[in-house]
Design a protein around this motif. Structure first.
Motif, short mmCIF file in Angstrom:
data_model
loop_
_atom_site.label_atom_id
_atom_site.label_comp_id
_atom_site.label_asym_id
_atom_site.label_seq_id
_atom_site.Cartn_x
_atom_site.Cartn_y
_atom_site.Cartn_z
N UNK A 242 -17.92 58.02 -38.17
CA UNK A 242 -17.67 59.39 -38.91
C UNK A 242 -18.90 59.54 -40.21
N UNK A 243 -19.19 58.59 -41.10
CA UNK A 243 -20.17 58.60 -41.85
C UNK A 243 -21.52 59.41 -41.36
N UNK A 244 -21.91 58.90 -40.29
CA UNK A 244 -22.96 59.37 -39.56
C UNK A 244 -22.78 60.90 -39.09
N UNK A 245 -21.77 61.22 -38.60
CA UNK A 245 -21.53 62.51 -38.10
C UNK A 245 -21.40 63.41 -39.44
N UNK A 246 -20.62 63.03 -40.47
CA UNK A 246 -20.64 63.91 -41.62
C UNK A 246 -22.06 63.93 -42.39
N UNK A 247 -22.96 63.03 -42.30
CA UNK A 247 -24.20 63.18 -42.92
C UNK A 247 -25.16 64.05 -42.11
N UNK A 248 -25.15 63.80 -40.90
CA UNK A 248 -25.67 64.91 -40.01
C UNK A 248 -25.26 66.42 -40.46
N UNK A 249 -23.95 66.43 -40.29
CA UNK A 249 -23.25 67.68 -40.69
C UNK A 249 -23.58 68.89 -39.89
N UNK A 250 -23.23 68.66 -38.52
CA UNK A 250 -23.15 69.91 -37.78
C UNK A 250 -22.54 70.94 -38.21
N UNK A 251 -23.00 72.31 -38.24
CA UNK A 251 -22.15 73.47 -38.86
C UNK A 251 -22.69 74.59 -37.91
#
Length: 850
Positions: A242-251
């Motif tokens: 989850x932390x990795x996905x949030x850091x990448x932060x695709x929007x």
């Protein structure tokens, strides 16, 4: 038929033998001598050398390698190292070829700061600290292949780190960029955001300013989609994924272009909520935005921008109650309505993030709302939770579009987004776009103790022509005004000249130039090549660089021709188990995955992901429940525990404290419990006899233990595995004669947790060879069935006693045995038995009339 307690009590039943007496005698166990002897033998015989055998499967077991600090290890560090060692030893005994290496993440700021404070060269400090760490790790009996030991400071390792950088450079993924940094003139150094508090340095409270500085960046954003997609299928902790996905932060959102009224300029913004475009009531520029000083009210804007430059990004984006900003004299034109909205400059918008500008929708954004409230700016509601709802502001959730015009009003948020994007595209004022929170990686440091970046630049004369080596100007001694370094023309150091090593100097203190100390070392910086002067890059790499690929080098550490051969890639990669602290959940793991994916795309490695399974060990706290630190005085040195109790006791205690991933407080007094277990195991093996035979109880317990310990190790449930071994050892100790086979199985099962104990017991049992590669235990499922069972007895649902029965005892036998229990008879004598509920080997519930 009415049954009474007296009638049921008369039924016959099977009996169970009384437990054997406890043997109190203890065998002597010379901890220091045994552990030293086995460590010496393992070292001499290279017991744990990693080799590949045809037909065998492999396991690559890896620790996150440590930074060798001056403080050495505390008892929290061995937790993860012991866990991986258990798995390495267990898998060897299961027949796998195992690679279990160790090395040192040895570049970094602490050694440089120590050098500045004491005058001791960082190299000397680093080597000394490595010696301490290695001694401590060896004393724990860890089964590392020490022939593969590496340090990120080794010249041969630096060579391949620089080689990978040049691969990135030539692929267009390493480039120069002017980046705002936190420059502290008083300290003469660039500070991280975390080191700046309210515009002052954390150390010394000196003023800090934001200044542009030439930096090297790695374009990790080019790999954002691959980094995101690669997380699927990894056996990693859910929180880390989850932390990795949030850091990448695709929007997913839209770019929107606002014209500046009366000018040809455009202000481009990105928004994840294009459905709120009709609610934009002002536009905000970052103080660093190139238009900030061009739109009028320049004096006030400049004063504000100068003040913002003294704040860190962290301070600027903190949720402060007081919002600051200044209005320009210009207006932006709404791209769909043509209405004008004021343009402001405010420091809560960052120049390095996104476009450095935002469209402010105060009704539906917390920061915009606070700013609008502070400066009395309009607030227009364009989304409601439901038709007619009067939502509290700011309302930031999805809902229904309102006050947004024909074709948009009444649409749900997702549909409204799509509609507004299509309107922007039709107007030529924007369109749909995917963006990421992930920013390109600022890769260079203005430090001494790091890998030199293997790039050089032409040196030009005042006429703009290359500076000839035989000319009158020598840049090593000339004034800076007499030459110029052409940073626009970077060139790679030839591969056959790697590694580019640091100059040997004691001049590594900060100075008054943000470029760092290497820029002062002109004799190293400038050199002649083919009759022309050239300048070496004076930035060094961050500590992250060496840790991005060390796991690859372990697999082929002696190769001078490549960082990793295809044969050794096939042999060992990817890592099967990676254990380290959760503090590395984002940056180290993300950077290592980026380098690995790049090398995979270049055909240099064969697996797309480096770490198949990841585990974070929990923190071991001090006895006071706080994180261990010298300042709190709660640090426990493992040397002290080993000196008093031995390494096996330390290993057993750390694994027995609780689940591996849990946070646990250290309690030195509790080590005595595992010491008693260790001595009991040795005592059991010392009195084993080939003439002793198994009884049913012992055989069943042994097979159940072999099954549980094996399955617990497979799931890294080390605490419960040790608990089961304690049960078995107590039982075996109670026997008059211990079967030799039982003692052998006990020694094998104990050995991954307490390897010195396991080896010594194995020797005591008559085995000359090491058990490090002995076959792991195997159990018979049929023999795991208990001959007897303890059955809880309830009367009307309340516990009244327990009985020991044959596992397959009939209900009549169980009931008769229950009525012989005084606690049961008290509540059943003379009473009508309404019902008996019996679950064999589990529970017996007698229901009596009230």
């Amino acid at each position: 038929r009415v049954r009474t307690a007296s009638a049921l009590r008369a039924a016959p039943r099977r009996t169970v033998a009384a437990p054997r007496r406890l043997v109190a005698r203890r065998a002597a166990y010379d901890v220091a001598a045994v552990e030293a002897a086995w460590q010496k033998r393992w070292d001499e015989e290279k017991t744990f050398a990693a080799t590949r055998t045809a037909g065998k499967e492999k396991k690559y077991v890896l620790d996150m390698f440590p930074y060798p600090s001056g403080a050495g290890l505390h008892v929290g560090h061995p937790e993860g190292y012991t866990a991986t060692d258990i798995m390495a030893r267990y898998w060897r005994m299961r027949g796998f070829d195992v690679l279990h290496p160790m090395g040192w993440d040895a570049f970094g700021l602490p050694a440089e700061q120590h050098a500045i404070n004491t005058g001791t060269h960082p190299r000397d400090t680093t080597y000394k600290n490595i010696g301490t760490f290695k001694r401590q790790l060896r004393s724990l009996g860890l089964s590392y292949d020490w022939d593969r030991e590496l340090s990120t400071t080794d010249p041969e390792y630096v060579k391949w780190t620089q080689w990978i950088f040049l691969e990135l450079f030539e692929a267009g993924l390493a480039a120069q960029k002017e980046v705002p940094v936190n420059w502290c003139p008083a300290l003469g150094t660039v500070l991280a955001n975390e080191e700046v508090i309210d515009g002052l340095s954390e150390r010394g409270d000196h003023p800090v300013v934001r200044a542009p500085l030439r930096q090297w960046i790695l374009r990790i954003t080019e790999y954002a989609d691959k980094l995101l997609a690669g997380l699927d299928g990894l056996d990693w902790p859910a929180g880390t994924l989850r932390s990795q996905r949030e850091w990448i932060g695709r929007s997913e959102g839209a770019t929107v272009a606002f014209d500046v009224e009366g000018r040809s300029d455009k202000i481009e913004v990105f928004t994840t909520r294009p459905d709120t475009l009709m609610g934009a009531t002002y536009v905000v520029l970052a103080p660093e935005h190139p238009l900030a000083l061009e739109l009028g009210n320049a004096d006030e804007v400049k004063t504000y921008a100068d003040a913002a430059a003294r704040k860190s990004d962290m301070d600027r984006t903190a949720d402060a109650k007081t919002k600051t900003g200044v209005a320009t004299a210009s207006f932006a034109v709404h791209p769909l309505t043509g209405a004008t909205v004021p343009i402001w400059v405010a420091d809560y918008v960052l120049g390095a993030y996104g476009t450095g500008a935002v469209m402010a929708v105060p009704a539906h954004d917390v920061r915009d709302y606070a700013f609008a409230e502070a400066f009395d700016l309009p607030v227009k509601v364009v989304v409601r939770s439901a038709e007619g709802a009067d939502d509290a502001l700011p309302f930031c959730d999805a809902g229904l579009a309102v006050a947004s015009g024909d074709g948009v009003d009444g649409l749900a948020t997702a549909d409204a987004k799509a509609k507004v994007v299509s309107m922007l595209e039709a107007a030529g004022a924007g369109g749909g776009e995917v963006t990421y929170k992930l920013r390109d990686w600022v890769f260079s440091r203005q430090r001494y103790w790091g890998e030199p970046i293997p790039i050089t630049f032409p040196v030009l004369g005042t006429d703009g022509a290359p500076l000839a080596a035989d000319g009158a100007v020598d840049p090593r001694t000339a004034e800076a005004s007499e030459y110029e370094i052409d940073y626009a023309s970077p060139a790679a150091v030839p591969r056959d000249q790697l590694p580019l090593e640091l100059p040997d100097t004691d001049d590594y203190a900060p100075g008054d130039d943000p470029a760092g100390c290497l820029a002062r070392l002109r004799d190293w910086r400038f050199y002649q090549d083919d009759g022309l002067w050239r300048a070496r890059e004076t930035n060094t790499m961050p500590q992250w660089a060496g840790s991005c690929w060390y796991y690859l080098r372990y697999a082929d550490s002696g190769n001078g021709d490549a960082f990793l051969s295809p044969e050794n890639d096939d042999a060992w990669l990817p890592v099967d188990l990676y254990v380290g602290g959760a503090e590395h959940a984002v940056l180290h793991l993300l950077y290592a995955r980026f380098w690995h994916l790049f090398l995979y795309d270049q055909g240099h490695v064969k697996s797309p992901e480096p770490f198949a399974k990841l585990v974070h060990q929990g923190l071991i706290l001090g006895a006071d429940g706080e994180k261990m630190s010298k300042s709190r005085g709660n640090v426990v040195n493992p040397d002290d525990i080993i000196d008093e109790h031995g390494a096996d006791a330390l290993r057993l205690y750390e694994m027995f404290m609780g689940p591996l991933e849990a946070v646990k407080p250290w309690q030195t007094a509790q080590v005595a419990g595992v010491v008693r277990f260790r001595d009991r195991v040795y005592n059991v093996c010392s009195k084993a006899s080939a003439d002793a035979s198994f009884d049913d109880e012992t055989e069943t317990l042994l097979h159940k233990t072999m099954r549980k310990v094996s399955t617990d190790i497979d799931s890294l449930a080390f605490n419960t595995a040790i608990s089961q071994l304690m049960v078995l050892s107590k039982h075996l100790e109670s026997l008059d004669a211990v079967p030799l086979e039982a003692a052998e199985k006990l020694a094998l099962m104990v050995s991954p947790f307490a390897p010195h104990l396991g080896e010594e017991c194995w020797r005591t049992l008559g085995r000359a060879e090491s058990l490090a590669n002995a076959a792991w235990v195997e159990w018979d499922e049929a023999k795991c069935v208990e001959a007897t069972a303890t059955v809880a007895v309830q009367v009307n649902g309340k516990m009244r006693g327990k009985v020991q029965l044959a596992a397959d005892a009939a209900e009549a036998d169980a009931t008769a045995a229950a009525f012989e229990q005084p606690g049961v008879a008290k509540f059943t004598d003379g009473k009508e038995i309404k019902k008996v509920i019996y679950v064999p080997s589990k529970i017996l519930n007698i229901v009596v009339a009230k």
